[in-house]
Motif scaffolding. Structure first.
Motif, PDB file in Angstrom:
ATOM      1  N   CYS A  92       0.830  -1.223   0.000  1.00 31.62           N
ATOM      2  CA  CYS A  92       0.000   0.000   0.000  1.00 31.62           C
ATOM      3  C   CYS A  92       0.851   1.254   0.000  1.00 31.62           C
ATOM      4  O   CYS A  92       0.741   2.089   0.883  1.00 31.62           O
ATOM      5  CB  CYS A  92      -0.916   0.012   1.228  1.00 31.62           C
TER       6      CYS A  92
ATOM      7  N   ILE B  79      -4.957   2.599   0.122  1.00 30.02           N
ATOM      8  CA  ILE B  79      -5.786   1.459  -0.268  1.00 30.02           C
ATOM      9  C   ILE B  79      -7.253   1.882  -0.254  1.00 30.02           C
ATOM     10  O   ILE B  79      -7.699   2.594   0.640  1.00 30.02           O
ATOM     11  CB  ILE B  79      -5.534   0.248   0.670  1.00 30.02           C
TER      12      ILE B  79
ATOM     13  N   SER C 190       0.175  -7.448   4.720  1.00 32.34           N
ATOM     14  CA  SER C 190       0.082  -6.089   4.184  1.00 32.34           C
ATOM     15  C   SER C 190       1.241  -5.245   4.683  1.00 32.34           C
ATOM     16  O   SER C 190       1.802  -5.505   5.748  1.00 32.34           O
ATOM     17  CB  SER C 190      -1.246  -5.456   4.626  1.00 32.34           C
TER      18      SER C 190
ATOM     19  N   ILE D 289      -0.122   1.057   6.502  1.00 34.90           N
ATOM     20  CA  ILE D 289      -1.103   1.766   5.671  1.00 34.90           C
ATOM     21  C   ILE D 289      -0.890   3.279   5.751  1.00 34.90           C
ATOM     22  O   ILE D 289      -1.080   3.874   6.812  1.00 34.90           O
ATOM     23  CB  ILE D 289      -2.549   1.460   6.152  1.00 34.90           C
TER      24      ILE D 289
ATOM     25  N   LEU E  18      -2.390   0.602  -6.065  1.00 36.35           N
ATOM     26  CA  LEU E  18      -2.140  -0.412  -5.038  1.00 36.35           C
ATOM     27  C   LEU E  18      -1.482  -1.587  -5.744  1.00 36.35           C
ATOM     28  O   LEU E  18      -1.969  -2.035  -6.783  1.00 36.35           O
ATOM     29  CB  LEU E  18      -3.468  -0.860  -4.420  1.00 36.35           C
TER      30      LEU E  18
END
Length: 282
Positions: A8, A12, A189, A192, A274
Motif C-alpha cells: 500500500c 488502499i 500487508s 497503511i 495499489l
C-alpha cells in the motif's frame, strides 16, 4: 502457503483492491456472476480496463450506478467522480479498453443507505460459499462497529451511507470473491499510509484520516507520508485490517503474480496504485 501481500505505498481503497486483483489474474466475469446472488444487479453496472498511472499500467475498476439517487456527497472522495465516464481525465492517459456490461434491468429498488442488518441479511441469503460470506461479514462488521462507535450507535442501528451505497458493497464482497477464487491462504500487508489534509463528508469537513478510517485502523501500523489527500478509505482500510494477519515488509516468497490497481486520483510525483503480490511463502 499461497500468500497475498498488499503493498500500500499509495494507500488502499475498495476499487484499488479489486483492480489490483483483476490485474494479478483474477477473473472479474466470474465475480460479476457471483455478485448477482445479492439480487441488486439492476442497481449497477461494472467495468474494468487498463489505465496508465504515472508510467505504470494498472487496472481501473468502476462501479457505475444506474441511478443518480445513490450518489451522496460522501462519495466525492472515493471513486464517484469517474462513475459516468471512464476516461475523463486526459492527463491520466486513461486508455480504457475495458468491458462495459450493460444490463437492461429497469432500476426499481434504490437505497441511498442500507442498514448494517440489511447488509448482513443480504450476504446470508445470497448463498455465497463460506469463505466469501465470512470475509464479507467480518469486513462489514469492522466498518459498522467503527461507524457505530463514532456516532454513538449500537451496531444494529448503524446506517451505511457511504459503505451501504452499492459501490462499496460491491467492492467488499467482490474483493472477498476474488481472494477466494485465487485460492489465497494467507494475507499480509504493508503499513497503511492514510494521507493528510481534510475531506468533505456528509457531516462537514473532517481531518484525514477520516474518523471511521482511523477507528478501523486501530492496532494496524500507519505509515506516514506527506501527501495532502485521503489515501486510505474506510472500505480499503477495513479490507486490510480484517484480512491481513501481519503488517510489515514483503515476506520471503516466490512471487507468482503481481497486480496494480488504479485509484481515481492522480498525483504529480508517484503512481496512485495499489500493488498486490501473490506467491508461495514457506
Amino acid at each position: 502457503m499461497r500468500t497475498l501481500y498488499f503493498d500500500c505505498f499509495s494507500g488502499i481503497s475498495g476499487d484499488m483492491v479489486i483492480g489490483a486483483l483483476i490485474d494479478a489474474g483474477a477473473d472479474p466475469v466470474q465475480m460479476e456472476e457471483e455478485l448477482k446472488k445479492l439480487n441488486i444487479d439492476e442497481e449497477y453496472n461494472l467495468s474494468w480496463g487498463k489505465v496508465v498511472k504515472n508510467g505504470i499500467t494498472s487496472t481501473k475498476f468502476h462501479v457505475i450506478l444506474t441511478s443518480k439517487s445513490e450518489q451522496t456527497p460522501e462519495h466525492s472522495h472515493s471513486h464517484a467522480q469517474e462513475h459516468s465516464h471512464g476516461h475523463s481525465h486526459s492527463h491520466e492517459h486513461e486508455h480504457s479498453h475495458g468491458h462495459e456490461h450493460n444490463h437492461s434491468h429497469v432500476p426499481h429498488s434504490h437505497h441511498s443507505s442500507r442498514t448494517y442488518k440489511q447488509i448482513v441479511e443480504a450476504i446470508n441469503e445470497a448463498n455465497f460459499n463460506e469463505s466469501v460470506a465470512n470475509m464479507s461479514l467480518a469486513i462489514f462488521k469492522k466498518i459498522g462497529e467503527a461507524e457505530g462507535h463514532i456516532h454513538g450507535l449500537p451496531l444494529d442501528k448503524v446506517h451505511f451511507h457511504e459503505v451501504g451505497a452499492v459501490d462499496s458493497i460491491i467492492d467488499i464482497i467482490g474483493a472477498a470473491i476474488l481472494i477466494d477464487q485465487l485460492g489465497i491462504e494467507s494475507v499480509q500487508s504493508s503499513a497503511i499510509p492514510t494521507g493528510s489534509g481534510h475531506v468533505h463528508i456528509d457531516h462537514g469537513i473532517y481531518p484525514v484520516p477520516a474518523p471511521a478510517t482511523l477507528e478501523i485502523l486501530k492496532g494496524v501500523p500507519i505509515a506516514s507520508n506527506d501527501i495532502r489527500s485521503e489515501l486510505a478509505t474506510p472500505t480499503g482500510a477495513a479490507i486490510a485490517a480484517v484480512l491481513a494477519e501481519t503488517f510489515g515488509s514483503l515476506p520471503a516468497m516466490t512471487v507468482e503474480s503481481i497486480g496494480y490497481g488504479a485509484g481515481t486520483k492522480t498525483f504529480e510525483n508517484h503512481p496512485n496504485v495499489l500493488r498486490v503480490i501473490i506467491g508461495e511463502t514457506q
